[in-house]
Design an enzyme around this catalytic site. Structure first.
Site, PDB file in Angstrom:
ATOM      1  N   SER A 252      20.104 -33.042  19.043  1.00 13.90           N
ATOM      2  CA  SER A 252      21.168 -32.657  18.125  1.00 13.90           C
ATOM      3  C   SER A 252      21.636 -33.866  17.329  1.00 13.90           C
ATOM      4  CB  SER A 252      22.354 -32.100  18.912  1.00 13.90           C
ATOM      5  OG  SER A 252      22.905 -33.119  19.723  1.00 13.90           O
ATOM      6  N   LYS A 253      22.115 -33.599  16.151  1.00 22.09           N
ATOM      7  CA  LYS A 253      22.496 -34.721  15.301  1.00 22.09           C
ATOM      8  C   LYS A 253      23.782 -35.401  15.763  1.00 22.09           C
ATOM      9  CE  LYS A 253      24.694 -31.947  11.660  1.00 22.09           C
ATOM     10  NZ  LYS A 253      24.640 -31.583  10.224  1.00 22.09           N
ATOM     11  N   ARG A 254      24.472 -34.751  16.686  1.00 21.83           N
ATOM     12  CA  ARG A 254      25.675 -35.389  17.218  1.00 21.83           C
ATOM     13  C   ARG A 254      25.301 -36.568  18.115  1.00 21.83           C
ATOM     14  NH1 ARG A 254      28.075 -33.643  13.632  1.00 21.83           N
ATOM     15  NH2 ARG A 254      28.388 -31.407  13.352  1.00 21.83           N
ATOM     16  N   LEU A 256      21.965 -37.928  18.253  1.00 17.73           N
ATOM     17  CA  LEU A 256      20.772 -38.661  17.837  1.00 17.73           C
ATOM     18  C   LEU A 256      20.612 -38.490  16.340  1.00 17.73           C
ATOM     19  CD1 LEU A 256      18.537 -39.952  19.763  1.00 17.73           C
ATOM     20  CD2 LEU A 256      17.144 -38.005  19.105  1.00 17.73           C
TER      21      LEU A 256
END
Length: 511
Positions: A252-254, A256
């Site tokens: 997830s962009k949170r 990584l």
RNA sequence: GGCCCCUUCGACUAGCGGUUAGGUCACCACCCUUUCAAGGUGGCGGCACGAGUUCGAAUCUCGUAGGGGUCACCA
């Protein structure tokens, strides 16, 4: 039967490494079997839709060198390749299901559904739509719909038994039908849901192998039910392991950086990213870990996919990128790719031979394309900024610099042997150790203490630049005596650059 | 929580009944060395656990545990 695979991203944000990952495997499988690879845009969520995302997705695949045989851009016999342009198709197909009584119109409001869930929770029942709309007579459904009453269309799923399918990688998977609630096929805005659109499109586009992320496993029975309702033959399903954050949760962009564009901006090469992604869950039969896309295609066999969720390891990606920079790509190619970066950074490139020498010597130290610019700017400026360390080295080696400025100015041929001779002779005659001579020189020549071999530096920079830089380092020092306090070494670190800059104009006139 | 999937060094993985369990990244040490790298050599470190099948299990079966996913008018 020719193999047809697809990647079906939804245009909802920055193109994701997961999309590249799944796209890569689908591409490899299709190519391996001489089949076709289709790119379809799944833009049925108008809430999350982002106008430029589709372009970015196309650009991402182009950058990676993964060319779809059919796509909104390339076209193809099975278009349109954007779901928002296929609404009539879904309409026609949903009518079939409606007429067959397999699907029905449901009119519950959001409040109603919420109340239903609340009650289910209280009574400890299974959460999910309970099929209450199934009992509404078809005539009434149609009448209310004709009246313009908002509604969705749901699939009537069996209440008992189970629905099974074969996963190419996992064998048979069976899920109880009581786990499948009547899923929405058409949303109240008239757009299809993923479940419906992907089945209709995959069938119409001739997709033979559905390779997608593991998160889809539990909803595959819905798709199976739909294929059955239409009387279509099932594709082969293969659920790929999910890329993971360092904590093992779904990437997830949170947690990584998941943006392919971001890696590109960081100077990661498409070849390296692809190679890295390929090793996430798949391995070469011969154990090779560095290989090209074509080599992967030639060797690709889904049987070699391992199912544990691979953690996306930035360090390994960067290392691999470094391997590509110094061992896989040839010098000219690296120079070619780094040229625009130098220019964007304000270092115009007009001497290809010089750049080649610079890249050659910087390569072993670079992990990303950006490293060349970050670490090699001094090759292309007239006025250096000195780090604090560099200033100290220069200050401590003024005599050495003066001597060598003279020695080097008398040197005719600036080749490595000649340079080495000068340096060796000088060190011997003065009985000086190498660091005492080379570090001041390195500092004067580059403004930093971390740099390639001094001999290389002198040979590459050439007589004129070398003499100018030594001279400037010396004059800079003599006009900045306060810098020579040996005591405040650490405290001064962050000030080093601004100080150096502030002083440069003072020396400037000659430049 | 229900359901589903998964489980070899810290990470990525090889292995598919008999191996001193191999490689890569990371880490550590040493070598090379002119700083930083790169490179070379070596090291640390693993079959989640328990039963069973078998002459023999990392490999097969079943449990347990752990991790993950999924339970939307998002995909």
């Amino acid at each position: 039967m020719t193999v047809v695979t697809r990647i079906a991203p939804s245009p909802t944000g920055d193109p994701h490494v997961g999309t590249a990952y799944v796209g890569l495997f689908n591409y490899a499988y299709a190519r391996r079997h001489g089949g076709r690879f289709v790119l379809r845009i799944e833009d049925t969520d108008r809430e999350r839709y982002q106008a430029d995302a589709e372009t970015h997705i196309l650009e991402m695949f182009a950058w990676l060198g993964i060319a779809p045989d059919e796509s909104p851009l390339a076209g193809g016999p099975n278009g349109p390749y954007k779901q928002s342009e296929r609404l009539e198709i879904y309409q026609a197909h949903i009518d079939q299901l409606l007429n067959a009584g397999v699907a029905y119109r449901a009119f519950e409001t959001e409040e109603e559904l919420e109340a239903m869930r609340k009650e289910q929770k209280q009574r400890g029942l299974k959460l999910g739509y309970d099929g209450r709309g199934r009992t509404l007579p078809k005539e009434e459904q149609d009448a209310r719909a004709n009246n313009g009453e908002p509604h969705v269309i749901r699939l009537a799923t069996p209440d008992e038994g189970e629905t099974a399918f074969d996963d190419l990688l996992r064998g048979q998977i069976a899920i109880g039908n009581d786990e499948i609630r009547d899923p929405v096929l058409i949303k109240s805005d008239g757009y299809p849901t993923y479940h419906f659109a992907n089945v209709v499109d995959d069938h119409l586009m001739g997709v033979t192998h559905v390779m997608r992320a593991e998160e889809w496993v539990t909803s595959t029975p819905i798709h199976v039910l739909l294929y059955q309702a239409f009387g279509w033959t099932l594709p082969t399903f293969a659920h790929l392991p999910l890329l993971r954050n360092p904590d093992k949760s779904k990437i997830s962009k949170r947690k990584l950086d998941t943006s392919v564009a971001s890696y590109r901006e960081q100077g990661i090469l498409p070849e390296a990213l692809l190679n890295f992604l390929a090793t996430m869950g798949w391995s070469m039969p011969d154990g090779r870990e560095v290989f090209t896309l074509d080599e992967m295609v030639d060797a690709f066999d889904p049987a070699r996919i391992s199912l544990g969720g691979p953690v996306f390891d930035l360090k390994k990606l960067r290392h691999l990128n470094g391997v590509y920079l110094r061992d896989v790509l040839d010098l000219e190619e690296v120079a070619r790719r780094v040229t625009p970066l130098f220019e964007q950074a304000g270092y115009p490139q007009d001497d290809p031979e010089y750049l080649l020498d610079v890249v050659d010597v910087l390569r072993p130290r670079a992990e990303t394309l950006n490293d060349f610019v970050d670490q090699g700017g001094y090759f292309f400026v007239d006025t250096l900024d000195y780090t604090d360390d560099a200033r100290k080295r220069i200050a401590g080696g003024q005599q050495v610099l003066e001597d060598l400025e003279r020695e080097l100015s008398m040197l005719d041929v600036f080749d490595e042997d000649a340079i080495d001779d000068v340096l060796e002779d000088y060190m011997r005659s003065r009985e000086l150790k190498k660091p005492a001579v080379l570090m001041p020189l390195r500092a004067a020549l580059t403004g930093t203490t971390n740099a390639p071999s001094v001999t290389d530096l002198i040979a590459i920079l050439g007589r004129s630049r070398v003499l100018t830089r030594i001279g400037r380092a010396l004059s800079d020092m003599t006009s900045s005596l306060p810098d020579d306090h040996p005591s405040d070494e650490d405290a001064a670190e962050t000030e080093a650059k601004p100080k150096a800059k502030a002083k440069d104009p003072a020396q400037g006139p000659s430049a």
